[in-house]
Design a protein around this motif. Structure first.
Motif, PDB file in Angstrom:
ATOM      1  N   GLY A 162       0.810  -1.215   0.000  1.00 44.57           N
ATOM      2  CA  GLY A 162       0.000   0.000   0.000  1.00 44.57           C
ATOM      3  C   GLY A 162       0.837   1.257   0.000  1.00 44.57           C
ATOM      4  N   PHE A 163       1.938   1.224   0.739  1.00 47.91           N
ATOM      5  CA  PHE A 163       2.849   2.371   0.769  1.00 47.91           C
ATOM      6  C   PHE A 163       3.400   2.651  -0.630  1.00 47.91           C
ATOM      7  CE2 PHE A 163       7.125   4.160   1.211  1.00 47.91           C
ATOM      8  CZ  PHE A 163       6.890   5.241   2.054  1.00 47.91           C
ATOM      9  N   THR A 164       3.831   1.600  -1.312  1.00 44.77           N
ATOM     10  CA  THR A 164       4.417   1.761  -2.644  1.00 44.77           C
ATOM     11  C   THR A 164       3.413   2.356  -3.619  1.00 44.77           C
ATOM     12  OG1 THR A 164       5.884  -0.134  -2.275  1.00 44.77           O
ATOM     13  CG2 THR A 164       5.513   0.547  -4.565  1.00 44.77           C
ATOM     14  N   ARG A 165       2.200   1.843  -3.627  1.00 47.48           N
ATOM     15  CA  ARG A 165       1.198   2.308  -4.591  1.00 47.48           C
ATOM     16  C   ARG A 165       0.792   3.755  -4.316  1.00 47.48           C
ATOM     17  NH1 ARG A 165      -1.147  -3.704  -4.448  1.00 47.48           N
ATOM     18  NH2 ARG A 165      -0.327  -4.387  -6.464  1.00 47.48           N
ATOM     19  N   THR A 166       0.742   4.121  -3.055  1.00 48.20           N
ATOM     20  CA  THR A 166       0.421   5.512  -2.731  1.00 48.20           C
ATOM     21  C   THR A 166       1.546   6.447  -3.147  1.00 48.20           C
ATOM     22  OG1 THR A 166      -0.958   4.828  -0.872  1.00 48.20           O
ATOM     23  CG2 THR A 166      -0.159   7.096  -0.856  1.00 48.20           C
ATOM     24  N   LEU A 167       2.783   6.067  -2.847  1.00 47.94           N
ATOM     25  CA  LEU A 167       3.914   6.907  -3.255  1.00 47.94           C
ATOM     26  C   LEU A 167       4.018   6.998  -4.773  1.00 47.94           C
ATOM     27  CD1 LEU A 167       6.102   8.425  -1.510  1.00 47.94           C
ATOM     28  CD2 LEU A 167       4.555   6.901  -0.290  1.00 47.94           C
ATOM     29  N   ALA A 168       3.655   5.939  -5.477  1.00 44.06           N
ATOM     30  CA  ALA A 168       3.677   5.976  -6.941  1.00 44.06           C
ATOM     31  C   ALA A 168       2.747   7.077  -7.455  1.00 44.06           C
ATOM     32  CB  ALA A 168       3.270   4.626  -7.513  1.00 44.06           C
ATOM     33  N   LEU A 169       1.578   7.206  -6.851  1.00 41.03           N
ATOM     34  CA  LEU A 169       0.632   8.249  -7.260  1.00 41.03           C
ATOM     35  C   LEU A 169       1.178   9.637  -6.942  1.00 41.03           C
ATOM     36  CD1 LEU A 169      -2.704   6.623  -6.031  1.00 41.03           C
ATOM     37  CD2 LEU A 169      -1.952   6.895  -8.400  1.00 41.03           C
ATOM     38  N   GLU A 170       1.761   9.787  -5.760  1.00 42.57           N
ATOM     39  CA  GLU A 170       2.223  11.104  -5.342  1.00 42.57           C
ATOM     40  C   GLU A 170       3.501  11.536  -6.062  1.00 42.57           C
ATOM     41  OE1 GLU A 170       2.383  11.513  -1.097  1.00 42.57           O
ATOM     42  OE2 GLU A 170       0.337  10.774  -0.813  1.00 42.57           O
ATOM     43  N   LEU A 171       4.331  10.576  -6.454  1.00 34.09           N
ATOM     44  CA  LEU A 171       5.593  10.900  -7.126  1.00 34.09           C
ATOM     45  C   LEU A 171       5.445  11.048  -8.640  1.00 34.09           C
ATOM     46  CD1 LEU A 171       8.011   8.514  -5.193  1.00 34.09           C
ATOM     47  CD2 LEU A 171       8.134  11.008  -5.199  1.00 34.09           C
ATOM     48  N   ALA A 172       4.352  10.533  -9.178  1.00 37.73           N
ATOM     49  CA  ALA A 172       4.205  10.495 -10.635  1.00 37.73           C
ATOM     50  C   ALA A 172       4.282  11.876 -11.269  1.00 37.73           C
ATOM     51  CB  ALA A 172       2.884   9.817 -11.008  1.00 37.73           C
ATOM     52  N   ARG A 173       3.708  12.863 -10.618  1.00 39.66           N
ATOM     53  CA  ARG A 173       3.716  14.222 -11.186  1.00 39.66           C
ATOM     54  C   ARG A 173       5.128  14.777 -11.320  1.00 39.66           C
ATOM     55  NH1 ARG A 173       0.380  16.836  -6.338  1.00 39.66           N
ATOM     56  NH2 ARG A 173      -0.401  14.702  -6.334  1.00 39.66           N
ATOM     57  N   GLU A 174       6.081  14.173 -10.569  1.00 39.28           N
ATOM     58  CA  GLU A 174       7.469  14.626 -10.625  1.00 39.28           C
ATOM     59  C   GLU A 174       8.305  13.783 -11.583  1.00 39.28           C
ATOM     60  OE1 GLU A 174       7.975  17.314  -9.062  1.00 39.28           O
ATOM     61  OE2 GLU A 174       6.336  17.346  -7.600  1.00 39.28           O
ATOM     62  N   GLY A 175       7.689  12.765 -12.183  1.00 38.89           N
ATOM     63  CA  GLY A 175       8.434  11.893 -13.084  1.00 38.89           C
ATOM     64  C   GLY A 175       9.253  10.833 -12.372  1.00 38.89           C
ATOM     65  N   THR A 176       8.990  10.662 -11.081  1.00 42.87           N
ATOM     66  CA  THR A 176       9.692   9.655 -10.282  1.00 42.87           C
ATOM     67  C   THR A 176       8.795   8.442 -10.113  1.00 42.87           C
ATOM     68  OG1 THR A 176      10.961  11.333  -9.093  1.00 42.87           O
ATOM     69  CG2 THR A 176      10.728   9.190  -8.024  1.00 42.87           C
ATOM     70  N   THR A 177       9.360   7.245 -10.218  1.00 44.91           N
ATOM     71  CA  THR A 177       8.555   6.036 -10.101  1.00 44.91           C
ATOM     72  C   THR A 177       8.767   5.356  -8.756  1.00 44.91           C
ATOM     73  OG1 THR A 177      10.241   4.583 -11.071  1.00 44.91           O
ATOM     74  CG2 THR A 177       8.708   5.661 -12.590  1.00 44.91           C
ATOM     75  N   ALA A 178       7.769   4.577  -8.359  1.00 42.19           N
ATOM     76  CA  ALA A 178       7.850   3.788  -7.135  1.00 42.19           C
ATOM     77  C   ALA A 178       7.306   2.397  -7.432  1.00 42.19           C
ATOM     78  CB  ALA A 178       7.042   4.438  -6.014  1.00 42.19           C
ATOM     79  N   ASN A 179       8.108   1.397  -7.192  1.00 41.11           N
ATOM     80  CA  ASN A 179       7.698   0.016  -7.435  1.00 41.11           C
ATOM     81  C   ASN A 179       8.149  -0.879  -6.291  1.00 41.11           C
ATOM     82  OD1 ASN A 179       6.478  -0.096 -10.279  1.00 41.11           O
ATOM     83  ND2 ASN A 179       8.389   1.030 -10.636  1.00 41.11           N
ATOM     84  N   CYS A 180       7.599  -2.075  -6.290  1.00 43.48           N
ATOM     85  CA  CYS A 180       7.869  -3.018  -5.210  1.00 43.48           C
ATOM     86  C   CYS A 180       8.265  -4.368  -5.812  1.00 43.48           C
ATOM     87  CB  CYS A 180       6.601  -3.171  -4.358  1.00 43.48           C
ATOM     88  SG  CYS A 180       6.775  -4.235  -2.926  1.00 43.48           S
ATOM     89  N   VAL A 181       9.217  -5.023  -5.200  1.00 40.11           N
ATOM     90  CA  VAL A 181       9.607  -6.369  -5.591  1.00 40.11           C
ATOM     91  C   VAL A 181       9.264  -7.310  -4.433  1.00 40.11           C
ATOM     92  CG1 VAL A 181      11.519  -7.888  -6.223  1.00 40.11           C
ATOM     93  CG2 VAL A 181      11.436  -5.542  -7.098  1.00 40.11           C
ATOM     94  N   ALA A 182       8.568  -8.391  -4.746  1.00 34.69           N
ATOM     95  CA  ALA A 182       8.137  -9.340  -3.721  1.00 34.69           C
ATOM     96  C   ALA A 182       8.773 -10.705  -3.985  1.00 34.69           C
ATOM     97  CB  ALA A 182       6.619  -9.455  -3.708  1.00 34.69           C
ATOM     98  N   PRO A 183       9.939 -10.964  -3.406  1.00 40.93           N
ATOM     99  CA  PRO A 183      10.589 -12.262  -3.611  1.00 40.93           C
ATOM    100  C   PRO A 183       9.821 -13.387  -2.941  1.00 40.93           C
ATOM    101  CG  PRO A 183      12.145 -10.593  -2.829  1.00 40.93           C
ATOM    102  CD  PRO A 183      10.772 -10.053  -2.614  1.00 40.93           C
ATOM    103  N   GLY A 184       9.966 -14.573  -3.524  1.00 42.18           N
ATOM    104  CA  GLY A 184       9.502 -15.782  -2.866  1.00 42.18           C
ATOM    105  C   GLY A 184      10.610 -16.322  -1.992  1.00 42.18           C
TER     106      GLY A 184
END
Length: 245
Positions: A162-184
């Motif tokens: 949830g943190f990642t997806r929210t930051l992705a929305l807030e950072l998008a206007r600046e051209g910065t991306t936010a993603n998450c990696v979920a290892p097994g």
């Protein structure tokens, strides 16, 4: 990615070390963050420098915002502003929920959630100012499916989604991306120390029939940190051998 400045928290061992060394191989300036293992952190720095990269080891407990701010000051003094932040630092304190104490709960959430908050907020302005800023958070398959005896860890790792997806929305206007990696289940020291019968069960439950490698996780993180991922944000990338299939 050459000459990008990359901070990888908790990178003196395990997946974090693999990510730091992968960045070093790309020619990045790498910050190897650690809490209490200076010898291991310096070994990572040596490995990066021997492959032609640049690196420094910086001590900071991510649960302590003052230490995180001091880390930023050290990074700025050596390399300048940060382009890529990988929130990888984590711990586990496994115990059945019925027997779990507040301390067992708090210590895991403090590192995973408070630590991610502190580091992201501290380096936020750097990521926004970067030409192509990248925020990458490391979660886990356990955040999706839960795991016996890991209510604290599963909750913390799910919160990172949830943190990642929210930051992705807030950072998008600046051209910065936010993603998450979920290892097994990855072949780290912690997993290798499991009883063989449990590792056999993990392999049987994984469609690809094996544990993942640190290098396979690091390769995905390196892609997300590069300009090749510029139109990908708010995503959770599973690296789990098809465990959800």
């Amino acid at each position: 990615m050459r000459k990008k400045t990359c901070v990888v928290t908790g990178s003196s061992r395990g997946i974090g070390r693999g990510i730091a060394e992968r960045f070093g191989n790309e020619g990045c300036e790498v910050v190897v963050n650690y809490r209490s293992s200076p010898e291991e952190a310096e070994a990572v720095v040596d490995a990066i420098e021997s492959s032609g990269g640049s690196a420094i080891a910086v001590q900071a407990d991510v649960t302590d915002v003052d230490q995180v701010e001091q880390m930023r000051a050290e990074v700025h003094e050596t390399f300048g502003p940060v382009d890529v932040l990988v929130n990888n630092a984590g711990i586990n304190q496994d115990i059945l929920f019925k027997e779990m104490s507040h301390e067992d709960w708090d210590v895991v959430l403090d590192v995973h959630l408070d630590g991610t908050f502190h580091c992201t907020q501290t380096f936020y302005d750097d990521l926004v100012a970067a030409e192509e800023g990248r925020l990458i958070n490391i979660s886990s398959i356990v955040g999706k499916g839960g795991n016996f005896g890991q209510a604290n860890y599963a909750t913390a790792k799910a919160g990172i989604f949830g943190f990642t997806r929210t930051l992705a929305l807030e950072l998008a206007r600046e051209g910065t991306t936010a993603n998450c990696v979920a290892p097994g289940f990855i072949s780290t020291q912690m997993v290798e120390e499991l009883p063989e019968k449990i590792k056999d069960r993990i392999r049987e439950d994984t469609p690809l029939g094996r544990l993942g490698t640190v290098e396979e996780v690091a390769e995905v993180v390196a892609f997300l940190a590069s300009d090749r991922s510029s139109f990908i944000t708010g995503e959770v990338i599973d690296v789990n051998g098809g465990k959800d299939l």
